[in-house]
Design a protein around this motif. Structure first.
Motif, PDB file in Angstrom:
ATOM      1  N   LEU A   1       0.825  -1.197   0.000  1.00 42.36           N
ATOM      2  CA  LEU A   1       0.000   0.000   0.000  1.00 42.36           C
ATOM      3  C   LEU A   1       0.866   1.258   0.000  1.00 42.36           C
ATOM      4  CD1 LEU A   1      -2.713   1.518   0.254  1.00 42.36           C
ATOM      5  CD2 LEU A   1      -2.543   1.175   2.746  1.00 42.36           C
ATOM      6  N   GLY A   2       1.892   1.276   0.847  1.00 42.48           N
ATOM      7  CA  GLY A   2       2.790   2.428   0.922  1.00 42.48           C
ATOM      8  C   GLY A   2       3.518   2.689  -0.385  1.00 42.48           C
ATOM      9  N   LEU A   3       3.938   1.611  -1.059  1.00 37.47           N
ATOM     10  CA  LEU A   3       4.600   1.782  -2.354  1.00 37.47           C
ATOM     11  C   LEU A   3       3.650   2.418  -3.368  1.00 37.47           C
ATOM     12  CD1 LEU A   3       6.525  -1.611  -2.615  1.00 37.47           C
ATOM     13  CD2 LEU A   3       7.535   0.656  -2.309  1.00 37.47           C
ATOM     14  N   GLY A   4       2.368   2.012  -3.324  1.00 41.15           N
ATOM     15  CA  GLY A   4       1.386   2.608  -4.220  1.00 41.15           C
ATOM     16  C   GLY A   4       1.196   4.097  -3.953  1.00 41.15           C
ATOM     17  N   VAL A   5       1.204   4.481  -2.678  1.00 41.78           N
ATOM     18  CA  VAL A   5       1.034   5.894  -2.327  1.00 41.78           C
ATOM     19  C   VAL A   5       2.234   6.708  -2.811  1.00 41.78           C
ATOM     20  CG1 VAL A   5       0.884   7.510  -0.390  1.00 41.78           C
ATOM     21  CG2 VAL A   5      -0.476   5.410  -0.368  1.00 41.78           C
ATOM     22  N   MET A   6       3.453   6.194  -2.613  1.00 39.40           N
ATOM     23  CA  MET A   6       4.649   6.905  -3.066  1.00 39.40           C
ATOM     24  C   MET A   6       4.664   7.037  -4.588  1.00 39.40           C
ATOM     25  SD  MET A   6       7.653   5.347  -0.589  1.00 39.40           S
ATOM     26  CE  MET A   6       8.855   6.631  -0.992  1.00 39.40           C
ATOM     27  N   GLY A   7       4.347   5.939  -5.271  1.00 37.03           N
ATOM     28  CA  GLY A   7       4.313   5.987  -6.722  1.00 37.03           C
ATOM     29  C   GLY A   7       3.296   6.971  -7.251  1.00 37.03           C
ATOM     30  N   GLY A   8       2.127   7.036  -6.601  1.00 39.42           N
ATOM     31  CA  GLY A   8       1.115   8.000  -7.005  1.00 39.42           C
ATOM     32  C   GLY A   8       1.570   9.433  -6.800  1.00 39.42           C
ATOM     33  N   ALA A   9       2.331   9.681  -5.719  1.00 34.04           N
ATOM     34  CA  ALA A   9       2.812  11.035  -5.452  1.00 34.04           C
ATOM     35  C   ALA A   9       3.784  11.503  -6.531  1.00 34.04           C
ATOM     36  CB  ALA A   9       3.466  11.093  -4.072  1.00 34.04           C
ATOM     37  N   VAL A  10       4.762  10.642  -6.888  1.00 37.77           N
ATOM     38  CA  VAL A  10       5.743  11.072  -7.892  1.00 37.77           C
ATOM     39  C   VAL A  10       5.110  11.162  -9.279  1.00 37.77           C
ATOM     40  CG1 VAL A  10       7.676  10.135  -6.579  1.00 37.77           C
ATOM     41  CG2 VAL A  10       6.603   8.729  -8.345  1.00 37.77           C
ATOM     42  N   ALA A  11       4.000  10.452  -9.484  1.00 36.68           N
ATOM     43  CA  ALA A  11       3.291  10.538 -10.762  1.00 36.68           C
ATOM     44  C   ALA A  11       2.385  11.760 -10.847  1.00 36.68           C
ATOM     45  CB  ALA A  11       2.478   9.267 -10.994  1.00 36.68           C
ATOM     46  N   GLY A  12       2.301  12.518  -9.741  1.00 33.50           N
ATOM     47  CA  GLY A  12       1.505  13.737  -9.761  1.00 33.50           C
ATOM     48  C   GLY A  12       0.049  13.553  -9.428  1.00 33.50           C
ATOM     49  N   LEU A  13      -0.322  12.377  -8.894  1.00 36.03           N
ATOM     50  CA  LEU A  13      -1.727  12.111  -8.609  1.00 36.03           C
ATOM     51  C   LEU A  13      -2.204  12.753  -7.313  1.00 36.03           C
ATOM     52  CD1 LEU A  13      -1.871   8.316  -9.588  1.00 36.03           C
ATOM     53  CD2 LEU A  13      -2.350  10.322 -11.011  1.00 36.03           C
ATOM     54  N   SER A  14      -1.272  13.273  -6.504  1.00 35.11           N
ATOM     55  CA  SER A  14      -1.645  13.813  -5.192  1.00 35.11           C
ATOM     56  C   SER A  14      -1.775  15.323  -5.188  1.00 35.11           C
ATOM     57  CB  SER A  14      -0.610  13.387  -4.147  1.00 35.11           C
ATOM     58  OG  SER A  14       0.698  13.746  -4.562  1.00 35.11           O
ATOM     59  N   GLY A  15      -1.552  15.962  -6.312  1.00 32.57           N
ATOM     60  CA  GLY A  15      -1.753  17.400  -6.392  1.00 32.57           C
ATOM     61  C   GLY A  15      -0.707  18.194  -5.650  1.00 32.57           C
ATOM     62  N   ALA A  16      -1.137  19.331  -5.056  1.00 31.50           N
ATOM     63  CA  ALA A  16      -0.211  20.274  -4.431  1.00 31.50           C
ATOM     64  C   ALA A  16       0.493  19.696  -3.214  1.00 31.50           C
ATOM     65  CB  ALA A  16      -0.954  21.556  -4.047  1.00 31.50           C
ATOM     66  N   GLY A  17      -0.119  18.741  -2.539  1.00 34.01           N
ATOM     67  CA  GLY A  17       0.501  18.159  -1.347  1.00 34.01           C
ATOM     68  C   GLY A  17       1.360  16.966  -1.656  1.00 34.01           C
ATOM     69  N   GLY A  18       2.034  16.986  -2.787  1.00 28.52           N
ATOM     70  CA  GLY A  18       2.765  15.816  -3.252  1.00 28.52           C
ATOM     71  C   GLY A  18       3.813  15.314  -2.290  1.00 28.52           C
ATOM     72  N   PHE A  19       4.626  16.203  -1.711  1.00 31.74           N
ATOM     73  CA  PHE A  19       5.699  15.745  -0.838  1.00 31.74           C
ATOM     74  C   PHE A  19       5.146  15.150   0.451  1.00 31.74           C
ATOM     75  CE2 PHE A  19       9.224  16.511   2.252  1.00 31.74           C
ATOM     76  CZ  PHE A  19      10.121  15.611   1.690  1.00 31.74           C
ATOM     77  N   ALA A  20       4.079  15.738   1.001  1.00 29.95           N
ATOM     78  CA  ALA A  20       3.469  15.187   2.216  1.00 29.95           C
ATOM     79  C   ALA A  20       2.928  13.783   1.953  1.00 29.95           C
ATOM     80  CB  ALA A  20       2.353  16.107   2.707  1.00 29.95           C
ATOM     81  N   VAL A  21       2.315  13.576   0.799  1.00 27.24           N
ATOM     82  CA  VAL A  21       1.809  12.248   0.448  1.00 27.24           C
ATOM     83  C   VAL A  21       2.967  11.279   0.243  1.00 27.24           C
ATOM     84  CG1 VAL A  21       0.484  10.951  -1.266  1.00 27.24           C
ATOM     85  CG2 VAL A  21      -0.296  13.211  -0.536  1.00 27.24           C
ATOM     86  N   PHE A  22       4.025  11.764  -0.377  1.00 28.70           N
ATOM     87  CA  PHE A  22       5.233  10.961  -0.570  1.00 28.70           C
ATOM     88  C   PHE A  22       5.785  10.472   0.767  1.00 28.70           C
ATOM     89  CE2 PHE A  22       9.870  10.654  -1.337  1.00 28.70           C
ATOM     90  CZ  PHE A  22       9.894   9.803  -2.444  1.00 28.70           C
ATOM     91  N   VAL A  23       5.855  11.361   1.746  1.00 21.86           N
ATOM     92  CA  VAL A  23       6.337  11.006   3.086  1.00 21.86           C
ATOM     93  C   VAL A  23       5.390  10.020   3.760  1.00 21.86           C
ATOM     94  CG1 VAL A  23       6.843  11.894   5.396  1.00 21.86           C
ATOM     95  CG2 VAL A  23       7.601  13.164   3.369  1.00 21.86           C
ATOM     96  N   LEU A  24       4.078  10.236   3.628  1.00 23.62           N
ATOM     97  CA  LEU A  24       3.105   9.307   4.197  1.00 23.62           C
ATOM     98  C   LEU A  24       3.293   7.908   3.619  1.00 23.62           C
ATOM     99  CD1 LEU A  24       0.556   8.569   5.810  1.00 23.62           C
ATOM    100  CD2 LEU A  24      -0.796   9.394   3.862  1.00 23.62           C
ATOM    101  N   GLY A  25       3.460   7.827   2.306  1.00 22.86           N
ATOM    102  CA  GLY A  25       3.688   6.521   1.693  1.00 22.86           C
ATOM    103  C   GLY A  25       4.938   5.858   2.220  1.00 22.86           C
ATOM    104  N   PHE A  26       5.992   6.628   2.408  1.00 23.13           N
ATOM    105  CA  PHE A  26       7.241   6.070   2.932  1.00 23.13           C
ATOM    106  C   PHE A  26       7.059   5.538   4.357  1.00 23.13           C
ATOM    107  CE2 PHE A  26      11.439   6.857   5.037  1.00 23.13           C
ATOM    108  CZ  PHE A  26      12.100   5.795   4.453  1.00 23.13           C
ATOM    109  N   LEU A  27       6.277   6.244   5.171  1.00 27.03           N
ATOM    110  CA  LEU A  27       6.012   5.767   6.531  1.00 27.03           C
ATOM    111  C   LEU A  27       5.225   4.453   6.500  1.00 27.03           C
ATOM    112  CD1 LEU A  27       5.142   9.120   8.355  1.00 27.03           C
ATOM    113  CD2 LEU A  27       7.221   7.733   8.590  1.00 27.03           C
ATOM    114  N   LEU A  28       4.269   4.334   5.593  1.00 25.93           N
ATOM    115  CA  LEU A  28       3.540   3.074   5.453  1.00 25.93           C
ATOM    116  C   LEU A  28       4.476   1.948   5.030  1.00 25.93           C
ATOM    117  CD1 LEU A  28       0.279   4.310   3.679  1.00 25.93           C
ATOM    118  CD2 LEU A  28       0.454   3.377   6.005  1.00 25.93           C
ATOM    119  N   VAL A  29       5.385   2.244   4.109  1.00 26.37           N
ATOM    120  CA  VAL A  29       6.363   1.244   3.684  1.00 26.37           C
ATOM    121  C   VAL A  29       7.213   0.790   4.871  1.00 26.37           C
ATOM    122  CG1 VAL A  29       8.476   0.932   2.337  1.00 26.37           C
ATOM    123  CG2 VAL A  29       6.464   1.953   1.268  1.00 26.37           C
TER     124      VAL A  29
END
Length: 430
Positions: free
Chosen positions: A103-131
């Motif tokens: 699940l965390g890998l999916g969140v990180m991948g979505g962030a770098v692909a631009g699917l998370s909008g303006a909060g991209g880095f925060a979503v990227f960090v959240l995905g990393f914590l899940l990983v």
């Protein structure tokens, strides 16, 4: 002061399987995990940090992320390991942890692909914590399987096979990331690769060690009653010295590993640092494959410490040579030298740790605490990253001299401390 005998009576040995599973089956999940962390920490995360935070603060922010992830890895394994010991189960934790990891890998991948909008880095960090949460939730009980299922006289061989599989997983990771860069695939492709390669070996291990939970449940009640306290655990001399020796070697590794991508960019002036880092990692890994299996077998015959002395010396020498080097071609040779030492060290690392476990009643908890000795030093990436950025301001490369020099100091200190570790210490059986 640590002493030689555990202060509390350990539990009787839990029932083992008739024979331990084949070493490649038992260690298959480590293959996927090695692929996972190499691609994530050395390729995908550095690129993601630059994408979101820019060049000027890349070292600092990469250090922050590494330290935050290390906090999860520091706290979670002993807690989950203790729960696993009480229940006598290992595999359910692996299954649940794997799901959260994916699940965390999916969140990180979505962030770098631009699917998370303006909060991209925060979503990227959240995905990393899940990983980090999922992977550590899975590996803490899984780490208990070698000391639980493998007789002491075979642990060097099993540890060597595990190190070899990890090296092969890392080699595949280097080749895959090189291909992703060469084919100009989007950054999210790295996260898809990680998920696929992590899942398949996990299924092999889950199927191959299915009897481990039946064996562990037979002694679960005794384990809960007889587990040593943390104070007693660190008062046990073999565990005490193995723990701090591993801390020093890990400090050396994490003073170099997170910054290889930037070293290729800033010192070696490589036009495509992702590809150059992948080739350098391949040199490290190929060399480590040659030394890993041999080191494990030799440690069963000659003892663990002679192999560690050689391994640590090679890694310290390589760190110093990186400081003096300015050629990419020579850097590949230095990387191979480091790989010979790293492969030999990892081949003995798990055998040495397994030998130092004080009680068969708390393998998962104690291996989780021992694992802290490897992950806690990841916090060094934060001050090292800041040191790197500070000394490199103005276009210089003095930060790499300081960081890699400190790595050599840590490796040498580990060599000095490993002399205190008793040889051939095995868990007590009451």
């Amino acid at each position: 002061m640590p002493h030689n005998l555990p202060p509390a009576a350990p539990a009787p040995a839990p029932a083992l399987l008739t024979a331990p599973p084949p070493p490649a089956v038992l260690s298959a999940f480590w293959f996927g995990t090695a692929f996972h962390w190499l691609v994530l920490l050395l390729i995908a995360m550095p690129a993601g940090v630059v994408q979101f935070m820019g060049e000027g603060a890349k070292g600092t922010w990469l250090g922050v992320l590494t330290a935050v992830g290390a906090l999860v890895a520091l706290v979670l394994p002993p807690i989950v390991g203790a729960q696993s010991d009480r229940s006598g189960q290992r595999l359910p934790y692996l299954r649940r942890g794997l799901a959260v990891n994916l699940l965390g890998l999916g969140v990180m991948g979505g962030a770098v692909a631009g699917l998370s909008g303006a909060g991209g880095f925060a979503v990227f960090v959240l995905g990393f914590l899940l990983v980090q949460f999922g992977n550590n939730y899975a590996t803490a009980p899984y780490s208990a399987l070698i000391p639980q299922l493998v007789p002491p006289e075979q642990r060097g061989h099993y540890s060597g096979v595990m190190a070899t599989l990890q090296a092969v997983g890392q080699l595949l990771a280097a080749a895959a990331t090189f291909a992703v860069a060469a084919l100009h695939l989007p950054p999210a492709a790295n996260y898809l690769l990680i998920a696929a390669v992590l899942t398949v070996p996990a299924l092999i291990t889950l199927r191959g060690v299915a009897g481990a939970d039946q064996a562990g449940q037979a002694a679960a009640g005794a384990a809960q009653a007889r587990a040593l306290s943390l104070r007693e655990l660190f008062a046990y001399q073999p565990f005490f010295w193995v723990f701090w020796t591993r801390v020093l070697f890990a400090l050396g590794q994490y003073s170099v590993q997170p910054f290889l991508n930037y070293y290729n960019r800033d010192v070696l002036r490589q036009a495509n640092p992702d590809q150059s880092t992948s080739v350098m990692l391949a040199a490290i890994i190929i060399a480590s494959i040659f030394s890993a299996l041999l080191g494990g077998r030799l440690s069963d015959r000659l003892g663990r410490k002679p192999v560690i002395y050689l391994a640590g010396g090679l890694m310290a020498l390589a760190a110093v040579l990186l400081i003096l080097n300015g050629s990419y071609t020579l850097a590949l040779g230095i990387a191979a030298l480091f790989g010979l030492g790293f492969g030999a060290f990892t081949s003995v690392d798990w055998a040495l740790g397994s030998d130092a476990m004080p009680s068969k009643s708390s393998f998962a908890r104690d291996m989780g605490i021992w694992h802290v000795a490897f992950v806690a030093p990841q916090f060094v990436s934060l001050p090292m990253g800041t040191l790197l950025d500070t000394l490199n301001r103005g276009g210089g490369t003095g930060g790499y001299t300081a960081v890699f020099g400190l790595a050599a100091v840590f490796f040498v200190a580990g060599l000095l401390l490993v002399r205190r570790v008793p040889e051939r210490v095995h868990p007590h059986t009451a």
